[in-house]
Design a protein around this motif. Structure first.
Motif, mmCIF file in Angstrom:
data_model
loop_
_atom_site.group_PDB
_atom_site.id
_atom_site.type_symbol
_atom_site.label_atom_id
_atom_site.label_comp_id
_atom_site.label_asym_id
_atom_site.label_seq_id
_atom_site.Cartn_x
_atom_site.Cartn_y
_atom_site.Cartn_z
ATOM 1 N N PRO A 190 0.813 -1.221 0.000
ATOM 2 C CA PRO A 190 0.000 0.000 0.000
ATOM 3 C C PRO A 190 0.846 1.270 0.000
ATOM 4 N N ILE A 191 2.081 1.178 0.488
ATOM 5 C CA ILE A 191 2.924 2.375 0.511
ATOM 6 C C ILE A 191 3.455 2.727 -0.877
ATOM 7 N N ASP A 192 3.159 1.884 -1.895
ATOM 8 C CA ASP A 192 3.536 2.253 -3.266
ATOM 9 C C ASP A 192 2.936 3.602 -3.639
ATOM 10 N N ALA A 193 1.687 3.813 -3.223
ATOM 11 C CA ALA A 193 1.018 5.080 -3.540
ATOM 12 C C ALA A 193 1.721 6.248 -2.862
ATOM 13 N N ILE A 194 2.169 6.046 -1.620
ATOM 14 C CA ILE A 194 2.879 7.117 -0.907
ATOM 15 C C ILE A 194 4.232 7.380 -1.550
ATOM 16 N N ILE A 195 4.897 6.310 -1.972
ATOM 17 C CA ILE A 195 6.198 6.455 -2.618
ATOM 18 C C ILE A 195 6.081 7.322 -3.872
ATOM 19 N N LEU A 196 5.034 7.098 -4.670
ATOM 20 C CA LEU A 196 4.858 7.862 -5.900
ATOM 21 C C LEU A 196 4.325 9.262 -5.623
#
Length: 401
Positions: A190-196
């Protein structure tokens, strides 16, 4: 019988038996064969069935039982060397006293010093995200609201990245997704979205969650046109497609962020992309995300962890280190259907991120194998048994049966 009384004894005996038979009749010892099915079929030129052919099926069966290439992608990646965190291999518990002392010191540092600091930053970031997006959502639609929404998303995402001790390397920023486009990326966490979002704002598309994740989703959708849908409701999917088409048609709106795998994969491979994201039209901006497992395991096993326990696990790791590659935009070629386009984008992401490319559906994480997949494998096996010379003498349809 004595062997069968012990756990795993029968399987071990069968493996030994098959290995002995293979040494007698086969070309050599049993080992993992990575040859694709098509090459196996092409390499068989004999015109009649021989008894030794059954060993190929035995070998494939044992390989599938011991370790298939699908289910292992839904568990934490096995590390070559220990990173002084939670072990992913339960067979190794003790190496040396010196290493044990270092690990204990690491536990004290991670849990007593890093965790409180990271928890404080995460609480500030999540609270600011919920409060900020709720307040911005009360404003009427205008350029001011869009600007404030971007400021809130960027600021809070950067706070949350700091809470994870995130070290992110962005490559080829000239290829960053543009407004009115669709950003497509592989999915690990879910942190993929935060990373981007740490490097730019997106309108996100994803499944509705409960708990803390659900609270964040309901707050952010008030300030930004995110699209959340229920996976089990087919009517919602048609509504999502309609809303996405309208979003892409407006070139002034933020780029859409989509994870077409539909589930989290353990940072080692890229599975089948759902074709729905590639039927909308518009420009696709592929993005490859690759985490470094030596500093922390970012994979989210949704069947094992809830969002709170997952955040606790990654906030007690050393850091979250990853590389993000922005790739040149891609458009659908003339005569190319949505499935072919999705496979082409998936191949590009897998190649850039150094990930294995698998044709399997990530939905196998939650559902059984489709009958069509089973029938395809049965047809491949039948082609190996029924040679070209004997097909002509068989009734029509025998091969596929």
């Amino acid at each position: 019988k004595t062997c069968a009384l012990k756990e795993g004894g029968c399987i071990s005996s069968w493996l030994v038996l098959v290995q002995m038979l293979w040494k007698l009749f086969g070309p050599g010892i049993i080992e993992r064969d990575e040859t694709p099915m098509e090459k196996e079929i092409a390499g068989l030129h004999r015109m009649e069935f021989q008894f030794s052919d059954i060993f190929y099926f035995c070998r494939k069966g044992f390989e599938a039982i011991v370790e298939d290439e699908v289910t292992q992608r839904f568990s934490s990646e096995e590390l070559v060397s220990w990173n002084l965190l939670t072990r992913t291999n339960v067979n190794f518990h003790y190496i040396s006293l010196r290493l044990t002392v270092v690990w204990v010191i690491g536990v004290i540092v991670r849990y007593c010093f890093l965790l409180p600091l990271r928890f404080t930053l995460a609480a500030i970031g999540i609270t600011s995200m919920i409060v900020g997006t709720t307040l911005v959502g009360q404003l009427p639609n205008s350029s001011v609201k869009n600007y404030l929404s971007e400021v809130v998303h960027l600021t809070c995402s950067r706070i949350l990245v700091r809470a994870l001790s995130g070290t992110i390397h962005y490559h080829n920023r000239e290829n960053k997704p543009q407004k009115g486009g669709i950003c497509v990326a592989n999915h690990t966490s879910p942190i993929d979205a935060i990373i981007l979002t740490n490097d730019g704002c997106y309108a996100m598309v994803g499944q509705v969650h409960g708990g803390l994740m659900g609270v964040i989703q309901r707050a952010t959708v008030k300030a930004c046109p995110h699209v959340w849908f229920e996976r089990s409701e087919i009517k919602d999917r048609h509504l999502v497609t309609k809303r996405l088409r309208e979003h892409v048609a407006n070139k002034s709106k933020l780029p859409i962020l989509i994870f077409p795998e539909g589930t989290c994969i353990n940072n080692t491979s890229v599975m089948m992309f759902k074709k729905g994201s590639f039927e909308i039209g518009g420009t696709i901006y592929p993005v490859a995300i690759k985490y470094d497992p030596q500093f922390g395991d970012a994979f989210w096993n949704s069947s094992k962890y809830n969002i709170v326990s997952y955040l606790l696990r990654i906030m007690t790791s050393w850091a979250i280190v990853c590389n993000v590659w922005y790739m040149p935009p891609m458009v659908r070629k003339e005569g190319e259907d949505a499935v072919q386009f999705a496979n082409r984008v998936r191949s590009a992401i897998a190649h850039q991120g150094g990930l294995a490319e698998l044709p399997w559906d990530g939905g196998l994480k939650r559902a059984k194998v489709k009958d069509s997949f089973k029938e395809e494998q049965q047809k491949n096996y039948s082609k190996m048994l029924v040679r070209n010379g004997s097909i002509g003498s068989l009734p029509t349809g025998t091969e596929s049966d």
